[in-house]
Design a protein around this motif. Sequence first.
Motif, mmCIF file in Angstrom:
data_model
loop_
_atom_site.group_PDB
_atom_site.id
_atom_site.type_symbol
_atom_site.label_atom_id
_atom_site.label_comp_id
_atom_site.label_asym_id
_atom_site.label_seq_id
_atom_site.Cartn_x
_atom_site.Cartn_y
_atom_site.Cartn_z
ATOM 1 N N SER A 108 14.695 -1.064 4.827
ATOM 2 C CA SER A 108 13.920 -0.371 3.413
ATOM 3 C C SER A 108 14.520 0.403 1.978
ATOM 4 C CB SER A 108 13.340 0.302 4.173
ATOM 5 O OG SER A 108 12.088 0.290 4.228
ATOM 6 N N VAL A 109 14.612 0.434 1.379
ATOM 7 C CA VAL A 109 15.672 0.706 -0.057
ATOM 8 C C VAL A 109 14.749 2.028 -0.502
ATOM 9 C CG1 VAL A 109 17.709 0.982 -1.884
ATOM 10 C CG2 VAL A 109 17.290 -1.301 -0.168
ATOM 11 N N PHE A 110 15.601 3.242 -0.793
ATOM 12 C CA PHE A 110 14.637 4.592 -1.635
ATOM 13 C C PHE A 110 15.770 4.789 -2.235
ATOM 14 C CE2 PHE A 110 13.652 3.777 3.301
ATOM 15 C CZ PHE A 110 12.337 4.621 2.918
ATOM 16 N N ARG A 111 14.801 5.773 -3.317
ATOM 17 C CA ARG A 111 15.624 5.925 -4.840
ATOM 18 C C ARG A 111 16.333 7.346 -4.483
ATOM 19 N NH1 ARG A 111 11.430 4.031 -7.445
ATOM 20 N NH2 ARG A 111 11.879 2.035 -8.488
ATOM 21 N N SER A 112 16.011 7.932 -3.394
ATOM 22 C CA SER A 112 15.961 9.457 -3.199
ATOM 23 C C SER A 112 16.554 9.740 -1.400
ATOM 24 C CB SER A 112 15.339 10.196 -3.691
ATOM 25 O OG SER A 112 14.279 9.933 -3.532
ATOM 26 N N LYS A 113 16.870 10.669 -1.225
ATOM 27 C CA LYS A 113 16.347 11.058 -0.124
ATOM 28 C C LYS A 113 15.203 11.296 0.277
ATOM 29 C CE LYS A 113 17.797 14.393 3.959
ATOM 30 N NZ LYS A 113 16.536 15.075 3.389
ATOM 31 N N GLU A 114 14.722 12.085 -1.186
ATOM 32 C CA GLU A 114 13.115 13.055 -1.022
ATOM 33 C C GLU A 114 12.119 11.426 -0.796
ATOM 34 O OE1 GLU A 114 15.900 13.523 -3.748
ATOM 35 O OE2 GLU A 114 15.550 15.669 -2.158
ATOM 36 N N ASP A 115 12.207 10.393 -0.752
ATOM 37 C CA ASP A 115 11.419 9.292 -0.862
ATOM 38 C C ASP A 115 11.642 8.889 0.732
ATOM 39 O OD1 ASP A 115 10.378 9.654 -3.490
ATOM 40 O OD2 ASP A 115 11.147 8.005 -4.166
ATOM 41 N N HIS A 116 12.753 8.790 0.901
ATOM 42 C CA HIS A 116 13.814 8.694 2.440
ATOM 43 C C HIS A 116 12.303 9.446 3.245
ATOM 44 C CE1 HIS A 116 15.188 8.469 6.476
ATOM 45 N NE2 HIS A 116 14.893 7.455 6.057
ATOM 46 N N ASP A 117 12.416 11.248 2.980
ATOM 47 C CA ASP A 117 11.525 11.686 3.766
ATOM 48 C C ASP A 117 10.159 11.048 3.886
ATOM 49 O OD1 ASP A 117 13.893 12.663 4.741
ATOM 50 O OD2 ASP A 117 13.974 14.002 3.404
ATOM 51 N N PHE A 118 10.015 11.221 2.966
ATOM 52 C CA PHE A 118 8.097 11.478 2.388
ATOM 53 C C PHE A 118 8.190 9.841 2.967
ATOM 54 C CE2 PHE A 118 4.638 9.261 0.656
ATOM 55 C CZ PHE A 118 3.734 9.967 0.326
ATOM 56 N N TYR A 119 8.453 9.027 3.211
ATOM 57 C CA TYR A 119 8.321 7.705 4.104
ATOM 58 C C TYR A 119 8.185 7.444 5.268
ATOM 59 C CZ TYR A 119 9.111 3.127 6.361
ATOM 60 O OH TYR A 119 8.849 1.957 6.468
ATOM 61 N N ASP A 120 9.427 9.060 6.341
ATOM 62 C CA ASP A 120 9.025 9.286 7.382
ATOM 63 C C ASP A 120 8.362 9.918 7.818
ATOM 64 O OD1 ASP A 120 11.081 8.445 9.474
ATOM 65 O OD2 ASP A 120 12.040 9.710 9.633
ATOM 66 N N LYS A 121 8.296 11.188 7.499
ATOM 67 C CA LYS A 121 7.095 11.815 7.367
ATOM 68 C C LYS A 121 5.565 12.065 6.851
ATOM 69 C CE LYS A 121 11.177 14.571 7.519
ATOM 70 N NZ LYS A 121 11.670 15.573 7.078
ATOM 71 N N GLU A 122 5.654 10.952 5.996
ATOM 72 C CA GLU A 122 4.001 11.904 5.013
ATOM 73 C C GLU A 122 3.315 10.471 5.200
ATOM 74 O OE1 GLU A 122 3.965 14.364 2.388
ATOM 75 O OE2 GLU A 122 6.254 15.050 2.568
ATOM 76 N N CYS A 123 4.163 9.391 4.496
ATOM 77 C CA CYS A 123 3.160 8.276 3.741
ATOM 78 C C CYS A 123 2.173 7.263 4.724
ATOM 79 C CB CYS A 123 4.535 7.258 3.724
ATOM 80 S SG CYS A 123 3.717 5.748 3.246
ATOM 81 N N PRO A 124 0.626 7.574 4.661
ATOM 82 C CA PRO A 124 -0.096 7.021 5.244
ATOM 83 C C PRO A 124 0.236 4.957 5.405
ATOM 84 C CG PRO A 124 -1.203 8.311 3.848
ATOM 85 C CD PRO A 124 0.204 7.990 3.028
ATOM 86 N N ALA A 125 0.976 4.970 4.494
ATOM 87 C CA ALA A 125 1.073 3.008 5.062
ATOM 88 C C ALA A 125 2.205 3.274 6.392
ATOM 89 C CB ALA A 125 1.670 2.456 3.803
ATOM 90 N N THR A 154 0.527 -0.700 0.227
ATOM 91 C CA THR A 154 0.094 0.307 -0.307
ATOM 92 C C THR A 154 0.676 1.745 0.465
ATOM 93 O OG1 THR A 154 -0.416 -0.080 2.477
ATOM 94 C CG2 THR A 154 -2.037 -1.196 0.833
ATOM 95 N N ALA A 155 1.889 1.089 -0.179
ATOM 96 C CA ALA A 155 3.278 2.478 0.451
ATOM 97 C C ALA A 155 3.238 3.134 -0.906
ATOM 98 C CB ALA A 155 3.876 2.036 0.741
ATOM 99 N N VAL A 156 1.824 4.519 -1.761
ATOM 100 C CA VAL A 156 2.303 4.216 -2.653
ATOM 101 C C VAL A 156 3.076 6.425 -1.983
ATOM 102 C CG1 VAL A 156 0.993 3.019 -3.586
ATOM 103 C CG2 VAL A 156 -0.024 5.298 -3.207
ATOM 104 N N LYS A 157 3.152 6.780 -3.479
ATOM 105 C CA LYS A 157 3.891 8.354 -3.797
ATOM 106 C C LYS A 157 3.242 8.962 -4.652
ATOM 107 C CE LYS A 157 7.391 11.733 -3.384
ATOM 108 N NZ LYS A 157 8.629 11.721 -3.418
ATOM 109 N N ASP A 158 2.629 9.358 -5.092
ATOM 110 C CA ASP A 158 2.187 10.192 -6.453
ATOM 111 C C ASP A 158 1.213 8.889 -7.418
ATOM 112 O OD1 ASP A 158 2.609 12.457 -5.795
ATOM 113 O OD2 ASP A 158 5.286 12.154 -6.316
ATOM 114 N N GLY A 159 0.664 8.773 -6.890
ATOM 115 C CA GLY A 159 0.077 7.305 -6.742
ATOM 116 C C GLY A 159 1.124 5.730 -7.754
#
Length: 112
Positions: free
Chosen positions: A66-83, A32-37
């Motif tokens: 967990s592996v992310f493509r960028s720091k921005e994706d990591h930050d989204f995961y940490d602060k904004e991701c509903p999942a 369920t973890a999505v960013k921009d759909g």
Amino acid sequence: MSSGYVKRTTLFKIPEKNIDLVLKQYEVLRKTAVKDGKPYIVSNVARRITNTSSPLSEGFTISSQSVFRSKEDHDFYDKECPAHAELKKVTGSVRTGIMTVVTEGEWPEPKL
């Protein structure tokens, strides 16, 4: 790993009776973890730590990477991701002691 990827390793102290609950929530996160759909986590593996009787384990019972493509994706995961927020609710309700998070990867140089 290619340049720019960010790897996050998290260690939890979860009582034996709750380990399966947390591992199931990681399965939900992966679906369920999505960013921009779109899915944005490159990979995630969560598993039971098997050497918990060793003093080297420090009492940790679950490890997640967990592996992310960028720091921005990591930050989204940490602060904004509903999942991830749902995962934090589950782990926060059952973990004991401290949780350890180690993040490594290509981070921008600080502006001095």
